[in-house]
Design an enzyme around this catalytic site. Structure first.
Site, PDB file in Angstrom:
ATOM      1  N   GLY A  15       0.783  -1.230   0.000  1.00 24.63           N
ATOM      2  CA  GLY A  15       0.000   0.000   0.000  1.00 24.63           C
ATOM      3  C   GLY A  15       0.813   1.278   0.000  1.00 24.63           C
TER       4      GLY A  15
ATOM      5  N   ASP B  42       0.759   3.536   4.238  1.00 22.70           N
ATOM      6  CA  ASP B  42      -0.409   4.163   3.619  1.00 22.70           C
ATOM      7  C   ASP B  42      -1.486   4.410   4.667  1.00 22.70           C
ATOM      8  OD1 ASP B  42      -0.581   1.385   3.803  1.00 22.70           O
ATOM      9  OD2 ASP B  42      -1.978   1.198   2.129  1.00 22.70           O
TER      10      ASP B  42
ATOM     11  N   ASP C 242      -4.895   1.308  10.688  1.00 20.50           N
ATOM     12  CA  ASP C 242      -6.295   0.998  11.001  1.00 20.50           C
ATOM     13  C   ASP C 242      -6.368   0.577  12.464  1.00 20.50           C
ATOM     14  OD1 ASP C 242      -8.896   0.160  11.130  1.00 20.50           O
ATOM     15  OD2 ASP C 242      -8.854  -1.047   9.328  1.00 20.50           O
TER      16      ASP C 242
ATOM     17  N   LYS D 189      -7.425   5.483  10.343  1.00 21.47           N
ATOM     18  CA  LYS D 189      -8.825   5.130  10.630  1.00 21.47           C
ATOM     19  C   LYS D 189      -9.098   5.391  12.114  1.00 21.47           C
ATOM     20  CE  LYS D 189     -10.924   3.126   6.952  1.00 21.47           C
ATOM     21  NZ  LYS D 189     -11.307   1.720   6.863  1.00 21.47           N
TER      22      LYS D 189
ATOM     23  N   VAL E  84     -12.656   2.493   2.085  1.00 23.09           N
ATOM     24  CA  VAL E  84     -11.993   3.610   1.412  1.00 23.09           C
ATOM     25  C   VAL E  84     -10.917   3.054   0.483  1.00 23.09           C
ATOM     26  CG1 VAL E  84     -10.696   5.750   1.722  1.00 23.09           C
ATOM     27  CG2 VAL E  84     -12.437   5.104   3.390  1.00 23.09           C
TER      28      VAL E  84
ATOM     29  N   ASP F  17      -6.445  -0.601  -1.364  1.00 23.03           N
ATOM     30  CA  ASP F  17      -7.132  -1.467  -2.325  1.00 23.03           C
ATOM     31  C   ASP F  17      -8.426  -2.022  -1.772  1.00 23.03           C
ATOM     32  OD1 ASP F  17      -5.794  -3.310  -0.481  1.00 23.03           O
ATOM     33  OD2 ASP F  17      -6.352  -4.867  -1.924  1.00 23.03           O
TER      34      ASP F  17
HETATM   35  C1  PRP Z   1      -2.600  -2.382   5.263  1.00 22.99           C
HETATM   36  C2  PRP Z   1      -1.671  -1.214   5.524  1.00 22.99           C
HETATM   37  C3  PRP Z   1      -1.054  -1.553   6.841  1.00 22.99           C
HETATM   38  C4  PRP Z   1      -2.132  -2.368   7.528  1.00 22.99           C
HETATM   39  C5  PRP Z   1      -2.817  -1.520   8.541  1.00 22.99           C
HETATM   40  O1  PRP Z   1      -1.884  -3.411   4.681  1.00 22.99           O
HETATM   41  O2  PRP Z   1      -0.717  -1.050   4.505  1.00 22.99           O
HETATM   42  O3  PRP Z   1       0.130  -2.293   6.690  1.00 22.99           O
HETATM   43  O4  PRP Z   1      -3.077  -2.783   6.544  1.00 22.99           O
HETATM   44  O5  PRP Z   1      -3.808  -2.258   9.219  1.00 22.99           O
HETATM   45  P1  PRP Z   1      -3.815  -2.371  10.801  1.00 22.99           P
HETATM   46  O6  PRP Z   1      -3.482  -1.007  11.355  1.00 22.99           O
HETATM   47  O7  PRP Z   1      -5.241  -2.769  11.116  1.00 22.99           O
HETATM   48  O8  PRP Z   1      -2.837  -3.409  11.207  1.00 22.99           O
HETATM   49  P2  PRP Z   1      -2.582  -4.707   4.068  1.00 22.99           P
HETATM   50  O9  PRP Z   1      -2.391  -5.863   5.006  1.00 22.99           O
HETATM   51  O10 PRP Z   1      -3.995  -4.397   3.656  1.00 22.99           O
HETATM   52  O11 PRP Z   1      -1.680  -4.987   2.797  1.00 22.99           O
HETATM   53  P3  PRP Z   1      -1.363  -4.015   1.553  1.00 22.99           P
HETATM   54  O12 PRP Z   1      -0.452  -2.918   2.036  1.00 22.99           O
HETATM   55  O13 PRP Z   1      -0.690  -4.921   0.585  1.00 22.99           O
HETATM   56  O14 PRP Z   1      -2.683  -3.479   1.058  1.00 22.99           O
END
Ligand code: PRP
Length: 183
Positions: free
Chosen positions: A48, A104, A107, A135, A157, A163
């Site tokens: 991300g 990125d 959450d 978030k 979002v 994604d």
């Molecule tokens: C997303 C983002 C963070 C994580 C945050 O990665 O890049 O690494 O989620 O979530 P959290 O705060 O609830 O732990 P994701 O696992 O979706 O992979 P990506 O970056 O390949 O989309």
């Protein structure tokens, strides 16, 4: 692609590409002030952070190095479990380095909590986090994110690296997904 290219997929545009770049300009200026006189190593978390890493690094008017980690959350569903597997580790030795993790989105903060603990054990001179988006749940996270771009609502979002089912990362703007896409 722009929001106008996939208008029916979005129920709302939250931040345009121009607004994102303006916020990045402010954040880059702050980072330049904070790291004045210190070498800076940006650590991007794939996948991300690809967009924010590319734009933040090019907005900086000073040198920086960049390295990447790829990680994957264990567990099923969309919620991260906080147990993280390293798929690709850094090429750089962090000992004595000033490290800024570039994400990125934060959450639940569980991914970041694991990552920070892991990176701290490598003895960097300093370790901070920059996240383009946050978030609401992140406010309960044990991890302090020093540089935050924008707060997001608790909705689906997408865009600017975020994604849904592997798509929409290449959307320049950030918007909420229309329910017909995921229901
Ligand atoms: C997303 C983002 C963070 C994580 C945050 O990665 O890049 O690494 O989620 O979530 P959290 O705060 O609830 O732990 P994701 O696992 O979706 O992979 P990506 O970056 O390949 O989309």
């Amino acid at each position: 692609m722009d929001a106008s290219d996939i208008r029916s997929d979005l129920s709302d545009v939250l931040y345009t590409a121009d607004e994102i770049q303006q916020r990045l300009d402010d954040m880059a200026a702050q980072i330049e002030r904070d790291y004045d006189g210190r070498e800076l190593l940006l650590v991007g978390v794939l996948n991300g952070a690809l967009m924010v890493m590319a734009d933040l690094s090019r907005t900086l008017t000073r040198h920086c190095e960049m390295d990447w980690m790829a990680i994957s959350s264990y567990g099923s569903g969309t919620q991260s479990s906080g147990v993280v597997r390293i798929l690709k580790d850094l090429n750089t030795d962090l000992a004595g380095r000033h490290v800024l993790v570039v994400e990125d989105i934060v959450d639940t903060g569980l991914t970041l909590a694991y990552l920070i603990q892991n990176l701290k054990s490598r003895n960097p001179a300093s370790l901070e986090v920059m996240a383009m988006f946050r978030k609401p749940d992140a406010l309960n996270s044990p991890v302090t994110v020093k540089y935050v771009g924008f707060d997001l609502p608790n909705e689906f979002v997408v865009g600017y690296g975020l994604d849904y089912a592997g798509r929409y990362r290449n959307l320049r703007d950030v918007g909420t997904l229309s329910p017909h896409v995921y229901s």
